[in-house]
Scaffold this active site. Structure first.
Site, mmCIF file in Angstrom:
data_model
loop_
_atom_site.group_PDB
_atom_site.id
_atom_site.type_symbol
_atom_site.label_atom_id
_atom_site.label_comp_id
_atom_site.label_asym_id
_atom_site.label_seq_id
_atom_site.Cartn_x
_atom_site.Cartn_y
_atom_site.Cartn_z
ATOM 1 N N SER A 17 1.004 -1.114 0.070
ATOM 2 C CA SER A 17 0.423 -0.113 0.123
ATOM 3 C C SER A 17 0.478 1.437 0.427
ATOM 4 O O SER A 17 2.012 1.407 0.361
ATOM 5 C CB SER A 17 -0.738 -0.154 1.213
ATOM 6 N N GLY A 18 0.344 2.575 -0.417
ATOM 7 C CA GLY A 18 1.357 3.393 -0.953
ATOM 8 C C GLY A 18 0.108 4.841 0.136
ATOM 9 O O GLY A 18 -1.098 4.642 1.094
ATOM 10 N N ARG A 19 0.865 5.452 1.206
ATOM 11 C CA ARG A 19 0.149 6.461 1.732
ATOM 12 C C ARG A 19 0.786 8.192 1.747
ATOM 13 O O ARG A 19 2.012 8.233 1.078
ATOM 14 C CB ARG A 19 0.191 6.262 3.050
ATOM 15 N N HIS A 236 15.388 5.188 0.844
ATOM 16 C CA HIS A 236 14.632 3.954 1.361
ATOM 17 C C HIS A 236 13.716 3.606 2.593
ATOM 18 O O HIS A 236 13.748 4.185 3.983
ATOM 19 C CB HIS A 236 15.838 3.192 1.443
ATOM 20 N N ASP A 237 12.871 3.017 2.318
ATOM 21 C CA ASP A 237 11.183 3.477 3.484
ATOM 22 C C ASP A 237 12.643 2.923 4.960
ATOM 23 O O ASP A 237 11.855 3.352 5.700
ATOM 24 C CB ASP A 237 10.274 3.283 3.261
ATOM 25 N N THR A 238 12.994 1.768 5.235
ATOM 26 C CA THR A 238 13.799 1.406 6.458
ATOM 27 C C THR A 238 14.581 2.585 6.832
ATOM 28 O O THR A 238 14.725 2.874 8.019
ATOM 29 C CB THR A 238 14.663 0.052 5.989
ATOM 30 N N THR A 259 5.389 -5.948 5.811
ATOM 31 C CA THR A 259 5.585 -6.853 4.788
ATOM 32 C C THR A 259 7.490 -7.551 5.368
ATOM 33 O O THR A 259 7.508 -9.141 5.140
ATOM 34 C CB THR A 259 6.132 -6.175 3.535
#
Length: 482
Positions: A17-19, A236-238, A259
């Site tokens: 998903s995106g937000r 990078h989301d992390t 995930t």
């Protein structure tokens, strides 16, 4: 609203998903609200599994419209995947999904030219079949790559469409396996030996640097007044999630849950030993010269796939039932690449238990408990291994990301690690994204200052370890025997 408070849009794209979130930041305030959420649904076409990048871009535009006027925006997403552009700047095809099968067997071809030990010593990146380096090797003979003039990682591609400006943000570039974590620049030797043209990449950007202004057409579609700057964040989301770990000092481990579970330490230098490579730890780059020393664990993907196979039952009831199942009855290796591909996850987990001589979980509650026990066990091993390999002891484990909403997983992680777990914030990637923007615009100080602001403003839950650690050691031994 105080004039000192500014608003920042955080585009945070996950694998499912995106937000678009809006962070309102003041000298002693940090408030995050959701403007728009949309699905990220990959598509299987005849040539393989692809990201629907146009749907994602449409979701971003809808989110900016819902967010309203903001002082800046930043984009973070999952790592390793990219889009290829032609000489006119047009996208040559939908980006390939990292779970696509095209990289099967590619690593062995790479290692024939650059042995795995040399590759790790040069780039510090763990083996994962989907690293960008392997994807580019797999694509070497493709028509798309032969026509490509530019390669943009996913957040940089969306930034380019929004602004017309091209760049390669460093934290995400470090997941390509083409960056030297010591110099924080491209590894020209590795790229040369493998025939990878680094000229495909746009110039490197640091988190906090300007990434352009929203184009007039974007402003018009989103109903915004210009100029609206785009700020490079930890794309990078992390990297963004780790920036939002509400830690005090250096003696902490983190687990970014979603995930994937990314479990490890924040260091000031990479660990490039052969022992570290054998333990499959990665050295990715973070903010302010830091290194994210971590291990990739399959994460809640295992449960997500099972829930999908079961027809999407109510998760709360499933977790309550799982809490009643005897602990550590059966466990699987949550880092096993056998669980990487989608499909038949309940059966594959049952088969792994059967093959290792353990009781076979049958009901959804039993399989869910097996997954959560296995994730907690993998968290324990990663935290213990990271401390030993880096010589960096910790006193607390911070769990951030979507998994913080799973109280059973957080409690099991505390029990397994034998350390207190502080859970929260859940929207860590978006908060880290916002903090980097606020810092670039002078509202927040250094990394420690941002973390203190998070501690004061975000809800956190503490779990103390309980029970006998010998049960976890026995489960570890059982896995090793299997």
């Amino acid at each position: 609203m105080s004039a000192a408070v500014k608003s920042y849009a955080a585009v945070d794209l996950g694998a499912s998903s995106g937000r678009v979130m809006v962070g309102r930041v003041g000298p002693d305030s940090l408030e995050l609200t959701e403007a728009h959420r949309f699905v990220n649904r990959p598509v299987r076409v005849p040539e393989g599994l692809r990201w629907d990048i146009l749907a994602l871009y449409a979701g971003v535009l809808e989110g900016l419209k819902a967010a309203g006027q903001v002082d800046s925006l930043g984009i973070d997403s999952w790592a390793v995947d990219y889009g290829l552009l032609d000489a006119d700047g047009a996208l040559l095809g939908n980006p390939v999904h990292y779970r696509d099968s095209r990289t099967e067997g590619v690593a062995e071809k790479v290692w024939a030219t650059v042995p795995a030990s040399e590759l790790y010593a040069a780039t510090g990146l763990q083996y994962a079949p989907f690293n960008t380096l392997y994807q580019l090797t797999a694509a070497r003979a493709s028509a798309q790559l032969s026509y490509a003039e530019r390669l943009l990682l996913i957040p940089d591609l969306l930034t380019y469409w929004l602004t017309g400006e091209q760049g390669t943000e460093l934290t995400n570039a470090s997941t390509t396996q083409l960056i030297d974590p010591r110099t924080r620049d491209w590894s020209h030797d590795i790229a040369s030996r493998l025939g990878i043209d680094l000229g495909l990449f746009a110039p490197l950007r640091q988190p906090g640097e300007p990434a352009g202004l929203l184009r007039e057409a974007v402003l018009e579609e989103a109903g915004l007044r210009g100029p609206v700057p785009v700020t490079a964040v930890g794309s990078h989301d992390t990297a963004s999630a780790v920036a939002a770990v509400p830690a005090d000092g250096e003696r902490f481990a983190y687990i970014c849950t979603g995930t994937w579970s990314l479990a490890g330490l924040e260091l000031d230098a990479p660990v490039l030993t052969e022992e570290s490579r054998a333990a499959n730890f990665t050295n990715e780059l973070g903010l302010d010269g830091t290194v994210r020393y971590l291990r990739n664990i399959m994460g809640l993907w295992l449960l997500q796939e099972c829930v999908r196979a079961w027809g999407d039952p109510e998760l709360g009831a499933l977790l309550r039932d799982a809490a009643k199942v005897p602990a550590l009855r059966s466990v699987v290796d949550a880092g096993d690449a056998a669980f990487l591909a989608p499909g038949r996850m309940p059966e594959r987990i049952a088969e792994a238990c059967r093959a290792s001589g353990q009781p076979v979980p049958v009901s959804p509650a039993e399989i869910t408990r097996c997954i959560l026990d296995s994730l907690a066990l993998a968290h324990r091993r990663a935290v213990q291994d990271a401390q030993r390999l880096a010589g960096h002891p910790v006193d607390v484990v911070h769990v951030v990301g979507g998994g913080t909403r799973n109280a059973l997983l957080c409690r099991l992680t505390a029990d397994a690690c034998g350390l207190p777990v502080v859970a929260g914030p859940a929207e860590a990637a978006a908060l880290g994204n916002v903090l980097v923007q606020a810092r670039a615009h002078g509202l927040v100080g250094d990394l420690a200052d941002g973390r203190r602001l998070l501690t004061r403003t975000q809800p956190l839950t503490r779990y103390e370890p309980r029970g006998d650690a010998s049960r976890w050691r026995e489960a570890e031994a059982r896995l090793a025997r299997g």
